[in-house]
Write a protein that holds these residues in place. Structure first.
Motif: not given
Length: 138
Positions: A59-61, A87-93, A112-116
């Motif tokens: 999963e990513q944001v 907008d740096p205050s909004i992320g897409l899951y 990118v924030l990743a779950s693995s």
């Protein structure tokens, strides 16, 4: 298998124009998974389309911390959505089993924030294989 929906995440935006802003989240407060990998992309030419893959489990944001990123997604049911992140205050899951591509403005920086952790076996890089795999998951 139920695949979560794509959705935008509005991160807290603290500050004001005269001093600037900070956006923050605490572990699993807004991000719906434990973050195990963080990476960023930058200086991508505007003519380049990146991504072109889906994941089996990750999963990513995606966050445009600078510039503009156009993210195009395709779900298991064939639905296609386009998101303009600027907008740096909004992320897409982005959940697993979602084909996604990204196109950047030259000045864009994507966080990118990743779950693995990185695992090449988690990637579906061939679109035809993706259609076969998600056909089984739909």
């Amino acid at each position: 298998m139920t695949i979560p929906d794509l959705h935008l995440i509005n991160f807290l935006k603290l500050g004001e124009p005269g001093i600037g802003y900070i956006s923050v989240t605490q572990q699993e407060q807004l991000v719906p998974f434990e973050v195990k990998r963080i990476f960023w992309t930058y200086y991508t030419p505007e003519s380049i389309v990146r991504g072109r893959h889906a994941h089996y489990i990750t999963e990513q944001v995606l966050i445009a911390v600078a510039g503009r990123i156009t993210v195009t997604t395709e779900r298991a049911d064939g639905s296609i959505q386009s998101f303009r992140l600027e907008d740096p205050s909004i992320g897409l899951y982005v959940p697993p089993y979602v084909w996604h591509t990204m196109q950047y403005s030259h000045s864009a920086v994507q966080l990118v924030l990743a779950s693995s952790v990185y695992n090449e076996d988690d990637y579906i890089r061939d679109y035809e294989k993706f259609k076969q795999v998600w056909g089984q998951k739909a």
